[in-house]
Design a protein around this motif. Structure first.
Motif, PDB file in Angstrom:
ATOM      1  N   GLU A 159     -10.886  -4.904   9.819  1.00 32.63           N
ATOM      2  CA  GLU A 159      -9.845  -5.877   9.488  1.00 32.63           C
ATOM      3  C   GLU A 159      -8.736  -5.227   8.667  1.00 32.63           C
ATOM      4  N   THR A 160      -7.522  -5.735   8.833  1.00 31.63           N
ATOM      5  CA  THR A 160      -6.370  -5.278   8.062  1.00 31.63           C
ATOM      6  C   THR A 160      -6.487  -5.750   6.619  1.00 31.63           C
ATOM      7  N   GLY A 161      -6.154  -4.868   5.679  1.00 29.50           N
ATOM      8  CA  GLY A 161      -6.189  -5.252   4.267  1.00 29.50           C
ATOM      9  C   GLY A 161      -6.204  -4.048   3.354  1.00 29.50           C
ATOM     10  N   VAL A 162      -6.183  -4.310   2.058  1.00 27.85           N
ATOM     11  CA  VAL A 162      -6.330  -3.254   1.050  1.00 27.85           C
ATOM     12  C   VAL A 162      -7.778  -2.802   1.049  1.00 27.85           C
ATOM     13  N   VAL A 163      -8.004  -1.490   0.975  1.00 27.70           N
ATOM     14  CA  VAL A 163      -9.358  -0.933   1.068  1.00 27.70           C
ATOM     15  C   VAL A 163      -9.610   0.024  -0.090  1.00 27.70           C
TER      16      VAL A 163
ATOM     17  N   PHE B   3      -2.912   5.177  -6.618  1.00 26.03           N
ATOM     18  CA  PHE B   3      -2.198   4.745  -5.427  1.00 26.03           C
ATOM     19  C   PHE B   3      -3.062   3.784  -4.618  1.00 26.03           C
ATOM     20  N   THR B   4      -2.418   2.785  -4.035  1.00 28.87           N
ATOM     21  CA  THR B   4      -3.115   1.741  -3.289  1.00 28.87           C
ATOM     22  C   THR B   4      -3.304   2.167  -1.840  1.00 28.87           C
ATOM     23  N   LEU B   5      -4.525   1.957  -1.328  1.00 28.92           N
ATOM     24  CA  LEU B   5      -4.865   2.315   0.043  1.00 28.92           C
ATOM     25  C   LEU B   5      -4.984   1.050   0.890  1.00 28.92           C
ATOM     26  N   GLY B   6      -4.521   1.133   2.122  1.00 28.07           N
ATOM     27  CA  GLY B   6      -4.600  -0.014   3.024  1.00 28.07           C
ATOM     28  C   GLY B   6      -5.086   0.404   4.392  1.00 28.07           C
ATOM     29  N   TRP B   7      -5.472  -0.596   5.186  1.00 31.75           N
ATOM     30  CA  TRP B   7      -5.934  -0.378   6.552  1.00 31.75           C
ATOM     31  C   TRP B   7      -5.187  -1.326   7.476  1.00 31.75           C
ATOM     32  N   CYS B   8      -4.664  -0.774   8.586  1.00 31.25           N
ATOM     33  CA  CYS B   8      -3.927  -1.573   9.560  1.00 31.25           C
ATOM     34  C   CYS B   8      -4.666  -1.525  10.891  1.00 31.25           C
TER      35      CYS B   8
ATOM     36  N   SER C 265      -8.974  10.770  -1.667  1.00 34.91           N
ATOM     37  CA  SER C 265      -9.767  10.406  -2.841  1.00 34.91           C
ATOM     38  C   SER C 265      -8.998  10.683  -4.124  1.00 34.91           C
ATOM     39  N   ARG C 266      -8.350  11.843  -4.195  1.00 35.34           N
ATOM     40  CA  ARG C 266      -7.574  12.184  -5.387  1.00 35.34           C
ATOM     41  C   ARG C 266      -6.372  11.254  -5.560  1.00 35.34           C
ATOM     42  N   ALA C 267      -5.750  10.868  -4.442  1.00 30.81           N
ATOM     43  CA  ALA C 267      -4.620   9.938  -4.524  1.00 30.81           C
ATOM     44  C   ALA C 267      -5.066   8.580  -5.061  1.00 30.81           C
ATOM     45  N   ALA C 268      -6.226   8.117  -4.608  1.00 32.94           N
ATOM     46  CA  ALA C 268      -6.751   6.842  -5.108  1.00 32.94           C
ATOM     47  C   ALA C 268      -7.062   6.924  -6.590  1.00 32.94           C
ATOM     48  N   MET C 269      -7.595   8.075  -7.038  1.00 38.26           N
ATOM     49  CA  MET C 269      -7.888   8.246  -8.457  1.00 38.26           C
ATOM     50  C   MET C 269      -6.628   8.227  -9.313  1.00 38.26           C
ATOM     51  N   ARG C 270      -5.496   8.596  -8.716  1.00 41.21           N
ATOM     52  CA  ARG C 270      -4.224   8.556  -9.440  1.00 41.21           C
ATOM     53  C   ARG C 270      -3.619   7.157  -9.462  1.00 41.21           C
TER      54      ARG C 270
ATOM     55  N   ALA D  92       0.832  -1.209   0.000  1.00 35.32           N
ATOM     56  CA  ALA D  92       0.000   0.000   0.000  1.00 35.32           C
ATOM     57  C   ALA D  92       0.863   1.254   0.000  1.00 35.32           C
ATOM     58  N   ASP D  93       0.396   2.274  -0.711  1.00 32.96           N
ATOM     59  CA  ASP D  93       1.068   3.568  -0.741  1.00 32.96           C
ATOM     60  C   ASP D  93       0.625   4.466   0.411  1.00 32.96           C
ATOM     61  N   ILE D  94      -0.588   4.255   0.870  1.00 33.92           N
ATOM     62  CA  ILE D  94      -1.147   5.008   1.992  1.00 33.92           C
ATOM     63  C   ILE D  94      -1.833   4.006   2.913  1.00 33.92           C
ATOM     64  N   VAL D  95      -1.593   4.131   4.219  1.00 33.83           N
ATOM     65  CA  VAL D  95      -2.197   3.219   5.185  1.00 33.83           C
ATOM     66  C   VAL D  95      -2.900   4.032   6.265  1.00 33.83           C
ATOM     67  N   GLY D  96      -4.151   3.708   6.522  1.00 33.34           N
ATOM     68  CA  GLY D  96      -4.886   4.285   7.634  1.00 33.34           C
ATOM     69  C   GLY D  96      -5.001   3.283   8.764  1.00 33.34           C
ATOM     70  N   ALA D  97      -5.343   3.771   9.955  1.00 30.22           N
ATOM     71  CA  ALA D  97      -5.477   2.900  11.119  1.00 30.22           C
ATOM     72  C   ALA D  97      -6.474   3.519  12.097  1.00 30.22           C
ATOM     73  N   PRO D  98      -6.934   2.760  13.090  1.00 26.92           N
ATOM     74  CA  PRO D  98      -8.023   3.226  13.953  1.00 26.92           C
ATOM     75  C   PRO D  98      -7.630   4.389  14.862  1.00 26.92           C
ATOM     76  N   GLN D  99      -8.622   5.238  15.099  1.00 23.14           N
ATOM     77  CA  GLN D  99      -8.562   6.265  16.144  1.00 23.14           C
ATOM     78  C   GLN D  99      -9.556   5.817  17.220  1.00 23.14           C
ATOM     79  N   VAL D 100      -9.039   5.206  18.268  1.00 25.14           N
ATOM     80  CA  VAL D 100      -9.881   4.622  19.307  1.00 25.14           C
ATOM     81  C   VAL D 100     -10.313   5.716  20.274  1.00 25.14           C
ATOM     82  N   PRO D 101     -11.617   5.964  20.432  1.00 25.87           N
ATOM     83  CA  PRO D 101     -12.055   7.064  21.296  1.00 25.87           C
ATOM     84  C   PRO D 101     -11.875   6.758  22.777  1.00 25.87           C
TER      85      PRO D 101
END
Length: 332
Positions: free
Chosen positions: A172-176, A223-228, A216-221, A141-150
């Motif tokens: 779950e972890t994976g490409v999103v 780039f692969t998005l992931g979630w950890c 959103s613009r990065a995905a349109m270009r 993945a080129d960009i990875v997001g992860a949880p913000q636990v309140p």
């Protein structure tokens, strides 16, 4: 604070002694505005990361007049406890702070591979940085997001964690297919090198959503998005954010931003605008059923009303409605 150096909209007020910029692999950017105690806790959690990677921190103070956050963390940079830079981002606004930090990181650290983002109301877990970097590699993945636990201000409010304004978009972890927030994010250098500047569109400066638009613009270009799921940060949620008017306002805002980002994605043709408006009307028509299902599942009226407010916000955006919650960020 005495400035070390300055540009037209950025002043470097502290640089850790002996900083070897060319060896830095990861830069953590940390924007702050009127949260001196919280930004200090955030910075200390970043300093304590368990990793062998060479990393630095860029703290972006966005209150040029009073700079309480910068005053709180400056000693940690000056005595070398915190590796990196403390800057003043003079142009006010959420997007301006991020843009200043990312541009500074690229200019100051020529060999960085990743920028990680954390906000000044969050605290990182000890393996956060290492886990995010490893996930980028394992997911491709080129960009990875992860949880913000309140973390709620008062006990007994834990059930709010399942409300859509607080819950993570994925479990779950994976490409999103999409990411929505920069509050806990890793961005590969190649993404920022490819994206136009300013990275975050300044029209989102006080509404929020500049991060969602950027992603959103990065995905349109391409780039692969992931979630950890294994790299959470803990986000402090003050009591005011559980009040009905704040929940309603945030839900409406999410609808507004959804319309704005989707319009940009589809383009500005009349047919595209009609498709976006048609989707908003369909969501509004479906909101009673969706809301009833949510209410039956959670027993929460606020949760049940969420689909209605999001759909209403989408329609209000068609008439120019904009909720500038970040105009007074300290009250957000």
């Amino acid at each position: 604070m005495q400035p070390v150096s300055s540009a037209s909209n950025v002043t470097v007020v502290a640089r850790s002694p002996g900083l070897r910029s060319g060896e830095v692999e990861v830069v953590v950017t940390l924007p702050t505005y009127k949260r001196p105690e919280q930004v200090l806790a955030t910075l200390q959690s970043v300093i304590g990361q368990r990793t062998s990677r060479r990393f630095a921190v860029v703290v972006m103070e966005n209150d040029a007049e009073w700079h309480a956050g910068a005053d709180a963390v400056a000693p940690l940079f000056e005595n070398g406890t915190a590796p990196g830079l403390l800057i003043i981002a003079h142009d006010r606004g959420n997007c301006c702070a991020y843009n200043a930090g990312w541009a500074t990181a690229l200019a100051e650290f020529p060999n960085l591979r990743f920028i990680q983002v954390i906000d000044d109301d969050e605290v990182a877990t000890p393996d956060w940085l290492e886990t995010m970097c490893r996930s980028a590699g394992s997911l491709g993945a080129d960009i990875v997001g992860a949880p913000q636990v309140p973390l709620f201000h008062e006990p007994g409010h834990e059930h709010w964690a399942d409300h859509p304004v607080f819950a993570p978009p994925y479990r779950e972890t994976g490409v999103v297919p999409a990411l929505y927030s920069s509050g806990n994010l890793l961005i590969a250098r190649r993404v920022l090198d490819a994206m136009p500047r300013p990275f975050l569109d300044l029209s989102f400066n006080f509404t929020g959503g500049g991060d969602s638009d950027f992603l959103s613009r990065a995905a349109m270009r391409g780039f692969t998005l992931g979630w950890c799921a294994q790299a959470p940060v803990m986000e402090t949620v003050p009591a005011r954010r559980l009040k009905p008017d704040w929940i309603r306002s945030r839900s409406l805002r999410e609808g507004v931003l959804s319309t704005w980002v989707e319009k940009r994605k589809r383009g500005g043709s009349p047919a595209a605008r009609l498709r976006v408006a048609g989707k908003s009307l369909a969501l509004l028509a479906a909101s009673p059923v969706r809301g009833t299902i949510r209410f039956a599942r959670t027993g929460s009226l606020s949760n049940g009303l969420y689909p209605f407010y999001v759909a209403l916000g989408r329609l209000l955006a068609e008439f120019g409605y904009a909720n500038e919650q970040y105009r007074q960020a300290e009250k957000n």
